[in-house]
Scaffold this motif. Structure first.
Motif, PDB file in Angstrom:
ATOM      1  N   LEU A  38      40.717  43.268  43.214  1.00 22.46           N
ATOM      2  CA  LEU A  38      41.887  42.807  43.819  1.00 22.46           C
ATOM      3  C   LEU A  38      42.811  41.988  43.024  1.00 22.46           C
ATOM      4  N   VAL A  39      42.016  40.656  42.586  1.00 23.75           N
ATOM      5  CA  VAL A  39      43.063  39.771  41.687  1.00 23.75           C
ATOM      6  C   VAL A  39      43.598  40.541  40.343  1.00 23.75           C
ATOM      7  N   ALA A  40      42.778  41.314  39.855  1.00 24.17           N
ATOM      8  CA  ALA A  40      43.175  41.960  38.473  1.00 24.17           C
ATOM      9  C   ALA A  40      44.441  42.754  38.941  1.00 24.17           C
ATOM     10  N   ALA A  41      44.412  43.688  40.009  1.00 22.65           N
ATOM     11  CA  ALA A  41      45.521  44.443  40.554  1.00 22.65           C
ATOM     12  C   ALA A  41      46.839  43.760  40.743  1.00 22.65           C
ATOM     13  N   ALA A  42      46.570  42.490  41.369  1.00 24.35           N
ATOM     14  CA  ALA A  42      47.888  41.488  41.679  1.00 24.35           C
ATOM     15  C   ALA A  42      48.366  41.064  40.487  1.00 24.35           C
ATOM     16  N   THR A  43      47.604  40.734  39.581  1.00 19.20           N
ATOM     17  CA  THR A  43      47.881  40.306  38.184  1.00 19.20           C
ATOM     18  C   THR A  43      48.594  41.304  37.355  1.00 19.20           C
ATOM     19  N   SER A  44      48.135  42.436  37.424  1.00 18.14           N
ATOM     20  CA  SER A  44      48.829  43.524  36.712  1.00 18.14           C
ATOM     21  C   SER A  44      50.166  43.894  37.182  1.00 18.14           C
ATOM     22  N   VAL A  45      50.267  43.677  38.515  1.00 17.72           N
ATOM     23  CA  VAL A  45      51.598  44.067  39.024  1.00 17.72           C
ATOM     24  C   VAL A  45      52.828  43.140  38.450  1.00 17.72           C
ATOM     25  N   MET A  46      52.401  41.910  38.340  1.00 16.57           N
ATOM     26  CA  MET A  46      53.362  40.778  37.610  1.00 16.57           C
ATOM     27  C   MET A  46      53.124  41.040  36.079  1.00 16.57           C
ATOM     28  N   ASP A  47      51.929  41.144  35.467  1.00 19.28           N
ATOM     29  CA  ASP A  47      51.879  41.283  33.975  1.00 19.28           C
ATOM     30  C   ASP A  47      50.735  42.182  33.591  1.00 19.28           C
ATOM     31  N   LEU A  48      50.825  43.281  33.085  1.00 17.11           N
ATOM     32  CA  LEU A  48      49.788  44.301  32.876  1.00 17.11           C
ATOM     33  C   LEU A  48      48.885  43.849  31.715  1.00 17.11           C
ATOM     34  N   ARG A  49      49.508  43.099  30.828  1.00 18.80           N
ATOM     35  CA  ARG A  49      48.565  42.747  29.797  1.00 18.80           C
ATOM     36  C   ARG A  49      47.550  41.521  30.325  1.00 18.80           C
ATOM     37  N   SER A  50      48.199  40.768  30.981  1.00 21.25           N
ATOM     38  CA  SER A  50      47.182  39.556  31.748  1.00 21.25           C
ATOM     39  C   SER A  50      46.226  40.198  32.551  1.00 21.25           C
ATOM     40  N   GLY A  51      46.583  41.311  33.317  1.00 23.94           N
ATOM     41  CA  GLY A  51      45.386  41.978  34.236  1.00 23.94           C
ATOM     42  C   GLY A  51      44.484  42.487  33.352  1.00 23.94           C
ATOM     43  N   LEU A  52      44.883  43.006  32.140  1.00 22.77           N
ATOM     44  CA  LEU A  52      43.788  43.745  31.385  1.00 22.77           C
ATOM     45  C   LEU A  52      42.814  42.486  30.730  1.00 22.77           C
ATOM     46  N   ILE A  53      43.550  41.556  30.232  1.00 29.69           N
ATOM     47  CA  ILE A  53      42.752  40.398  29.854  1.00 29.69           C
ATOM     48  C   ILE A  53      41.827  39.889  30.662  1.00 29.69           C
ATOM     49  N   LEU A  54      41.931  39.673  32.084  1.00 32.11           N
ATOM     50  CA  LEU A  54      41.042  39.431  33.051  1.00 32.11           C
ATOM     51  C   LEU A  54      39.915  40.318  33.497  1.00 32.11           C
ATOM     52  N   LEU A  55      40.465  41.585  33.229  1.00 27.87           N
ATOM     53  CA  LEU A  55      39.414  42.706  33.423  1.00 27.87           C
ATOM     54  C   LEU A  55      38.363  42.578  32.314  1.00 27.87           C
ATOM     55  N   GLY A  56      38.915  42.538  30.818  1.00 24.76           N
ATOM     56  CA  GLY A  56      37.917  42.571  29.892  1.00 24.76           C
ATOM     57  C   GLY A  56      36.943  41.113  29.806  1.00 24.76           C
ATOM     58  N   CYS A  57      37.487  40.193  30.357  1.00 16.74           N
ATOM     59  CA  CYS A  57      36.412  39.028  30.583  1.00 16.74           C
ATOM     60  C   CYS A  57      35.609  39.319  31.688  1.00 16.74           C
ATOM     61  N   GLY A  58      35.918  39.825  32.641  1.00 19.18           N
ATOM     62  CA  GLY A  58      35.179  40.213  33.868  1.00 19.18           C
ATOM     63  C   GLY A  58      33.958  40.943  33.603  1.00 19.18           C
ATOM     64  N   LEU A  59      34.409  42.106  32.596  1.00 23.50           N
ATOM     65  CA  LEU A  59      33.361  42.893  32.322  1.00 23.50           C
ATOM     66  C   LEU A  59      32.236  42.328  31.459  1.00 23.50           C
ATOM     67  N   LEU A  60      32.517  41.304  30.849  1.00 21.84           N
ATOM     68  CA  LEU A  60      31.500  40.726  29.970  1.00 21.84           C
ATOM     69  C   LEU A  60      30.387  39.854  30.922  1.00 21.84           C
ATOM     70  N   VAL A  61      30.716  39.604  32.333  1.00 21.72           N
ATOM     71  CA  VAL A  61      29.872  38.835  33.120  1.00 21.72           C
ATOM     72  C   VAL A  61      28.528  39.791  33.301  1.00 21.72           C
ATOM     73  N   PRO A  62      28.521  41.056  33.677  1.00 19.85           N
ATOM     74  CA  PRO A  62      27.416  41.754  33.600  1.00 19.85           C
ATOM     75  C   PRO A  62      26.300  41.802  32.419  1.00 19.85           C
ATOM     76  N   VAL A  63      27.149  41.827  31.204  1.00 20.74           N
ATOM     77  CA  VAL A  63      26.155  41.379  30.238  1.00 20.74           C
ATOM     78  C   VAL A  63      25.405  40.513  29.987  1.00 20.74           C
ATOM     79  N   ILE A  64      26.051  39.343  30.148  1.00 20.48           N
ATOM     80  CA  ILE A  64      25.514  38.052  30.509  1.00 20.48           C
ATOM     81  C   ILE A  64      24.515  38.029  31.295  1.00 20.48           C
ATOM     82  N   GLN A  65      24.516  38.411  32.473  1.00 19.38           N
ATOM     83  CA  GLN A  65      23.560  38.444  33.575  1.00 19.38           C
ATOM     84  C   GLN A  65      22.391  39.367  33.165  1.00 19.38           C
ATOM     85  N   ALA A  66      22.568  40.636  32.594  1.00 21.16           N
ATOM     86  CA  ALA A  66      21.763  41.203  31.965  1.00 21.16           C
ATOM     87  C   ALA A  66      20.619  40.565  31.001  1.00 21.16           C
TER      88      ALA A  66
END
Length: 558
Positions: A151-179
């Motif tokens: 939801l946050v990434a979608a709101a960010t992408s509406v304002m700035d697509l590249r910023s939304g992608l940066i947030l999504l990329g960092c978020g995808l690293l969380v499951p890796v750390i948890q594993a």
């Protein structure tokens, strides 16, 4: 063939999945409230971005935006309280259901469950307490960790697509750390729970046997062993915490990377040449909102590891199949008990407890089972109460195979009086009513008179309504045993099972209790296991047992 550890992990995962489905309706409110908090955070970030841009002279915002941001802050605080309450309700409901199920299974197993009292207590208390965080925090956090950042990434992408992608990329690293951290954390958590169970069981069992330890001068040695077990638990707990700190540090590093990446992307904001300052500030302010659900999930991830360790211990108990068997349409008024060539063994390396036992008890007849300890007397009672199943032979009630009945149905047929009556912290009246909770006061008083409880209750300040302490504090051994006999009178079943009912009583009290027991057995089928010579002369037929077999019957007094 699968090793025991993978099997335990599979059973734990299946148990958690099943319980999560059962709690689905209670987990939905905290998730929806959490999404509401995220939405409020997005709106508040936008208002704050406009206010900051106004301070930089790049926007036009005023008191209305500031007031709206304050209202949103209050709303988020209220939603946070509501979410916490909904999570606690879900956790308490799950614990209540699990504890009721576990306790019911332990009661159904009875003496057939050979775990120590301390281990059983640890299962019902510590293990189920460890499951609370899984339902109250982990499951809602897991769902919000997926929906909230999107939801946050979608709101960010509406304002700035590249910023939304940066947030999504960092978020995808969380499951890796948890594993990565979860592999070590799962093993450490499992070992910590095993150490906790050993310490809990040992401590409770040693407290129960404290007089014996003091008698044999072993208190100091046992204190040393308990200290070693406590030190082992401390070391294993610190290992779990060490892994948790590593996981938390990795999460903070990811947040720093996200902020640095967005700051670099919007570096023109500092230089004063950014075309959309509100959008730039908005994306920077959304970083905490993006990582808040992920941080909550990271913190709750270890709740899941603890729950898996607890579920691995609970699964053998909770996943045990329900007892099979037939149900009684009604309790028969009279019963005939027949044992025919019955054998029973408790362990392959021990002699059989029953070795081809044959006996018969007719309606209205009292059969005394005598003989040395280990002769098999108590094993006969355990079979008739459904706590053990014979290995071979036939046990019949009124000519029909008793083992076709559910164990609970067997217990409906009998009243039991053992060596020591357990008295609960309640009134004498309620302790008697425990045998049949729906009984009225008249029935309880009639049972008390039949068991000669009224002889001592009449001298108490409140009669039958006099409170007594846990374990019978305030009553003598003979008085507590008469309360147990009153329970049997109130239960009023066609079969009476007595296991050393006058052990540990002085001769005068023994005579009183035996007189009440004789009247209890009149008109009922009764089987009495006893060493007492006085009891041998008080009842009917005597069977001398030796090594799991019964000798020739003789009448009392012979």
């Amino acid at each position: 063939m699968a090793s025991p550890e993978p099997r335990a992990e599979h059973a734990a995962a299946a148990l958690l999945k099943r319980e999560a489905r059962a709690e689905r309706s209670r987990l939905l409110p905290p998730v929806l409230i959490g999404l509401g908090i995220v939405a409020c955070g997005i709106a508040q970030a936008f208002l704050l971005a406009r206010l900051l841009a106004t301070l930089l002279g790049r926007a036009d915002a005023g008191w209305a935006e500031l007031a709206a941001a304050a209202v949103l802050a209050l709303l988020m605080a209220g939603l946070g309280i509501a979410q916490e309450r909904a999570q606690l309700a879900a956790g308490e409901a799950a614990k209540s259901r699990l504890r009721a199920t576990a306790f019911a299974r332990l009661l159904a197993a009875g003496p057939a469950d050979d775990r120590a009292v301390g281990q059983k207590s640890a299962l019902v208390v510590e293990r189920i307490e460890a499951m609370e965080g899984y339902f109250a925090r982990y499951l809602p956090a897991a769902m919000l960790a997926l929906l909230g950042p999107l939801l946050v990434a979608a709101a960010t992408s509406v304002m700035d697509l590249r910023s939304g992608l940066i947030l999504l990329g960092c978020g995808l690293l969380v499951p890796v750390i948890q594993a990565i951290t979860g592999i070590g954390a799962a093993q450490a958590s499992r070992r910590q729970f095993a150490a906790l169970q050993r310490l809990s069981g040992r401590f409770l069992d040693r407290m129960r046997g404290l007089p014996v330890l003091v008698l044999f001068n072993q208190q100091q040695a046992e204190a040393t062993r308990l200290g070693a077990a406590a030190d082992e638990l401390r070391r294993r707990t610190m290992r779990v915490l060490r892994v948790a700190f590593v996981s938390a540090g990795a999460m903070e590093l990811l947040i720093a990377v996200a902020l640095a990446s967005l700051a670099y992307h919007h570096g023109a904001l500092v230089r004063g040449g950014h075309p959309e300052p509100v959008a730039a500030l908005f994306t920077l302010l959304l970083v905490p909102a993006f990582f808040a659900p992920l941080r909550a999930f990271s913190a709750a991830y270890h709740e899941q590891l603890s729950a898996r360790g607890a579920a691995a211990d609970l699964a053998p108990l909770l996943d045990a199949p329900d007892p099979e068997g037939l149900l009684l349409e009604e309790v028969p008024p009279k019963v005939t008990i027949t044992f025919q060539d019955v054998t029973l063994s408790y362990a392959p390396d021990r002699p059989p407890a029953l070795d081809g036992l044959s006996l018969r008890a007719m309606p209205g007849e009292t059969v005394l089972l005598t003989g040395p300890s280990g002769a098999g007397k108590t094993s006969v009672l355990r079979i008739l109460m459904g706590f053990r199943r014979p290995d071979a032979g036939r046990v019949a009630i009124n000519g029909r195979d008793a083992m076709l009945l559910r164990p609970a149905e067997l217990r409906r047929l009998s009243s039991y009086v053992g060596q020591r009556a357990f008295i609960f912290h309640d009134t004498i009246r309620e302790n008697i009513r425990f045998a049949r909770p729906e009984a009225d006061d008249a029935a309880v008083e009639a049972a008390a008179r039949a068991a000669q409880v009224m002889e001592f209750a009449a001298d108490l300040p409140q009669g039958l309504d006099t409170p007594v302490g846990e374990g019978g504090f305030g009553l003598s051994g003979g008085q507590a045993q008469r309360v147990a006999v009153a329970r049997a009178f109130l239960r009023d079943t066609p079969l009476v099972l007595l296991d050393e009912p006058t052990a540990h009583l002085d001769p005068g009290t023994e005579a009183v209790v035996l007189d009440a027991l004789r009247r209890l057995c009149i008109g009922r089928t009764a089987i009495v296991a006893t060493h007492a010579r006085v009891a041998r002369n008080a009842f009917g037929r005597v069977l001398e047992m030796q090594a799991g077999r019964a000798g020739a019957p003789r009448m009392a007094g012979e």
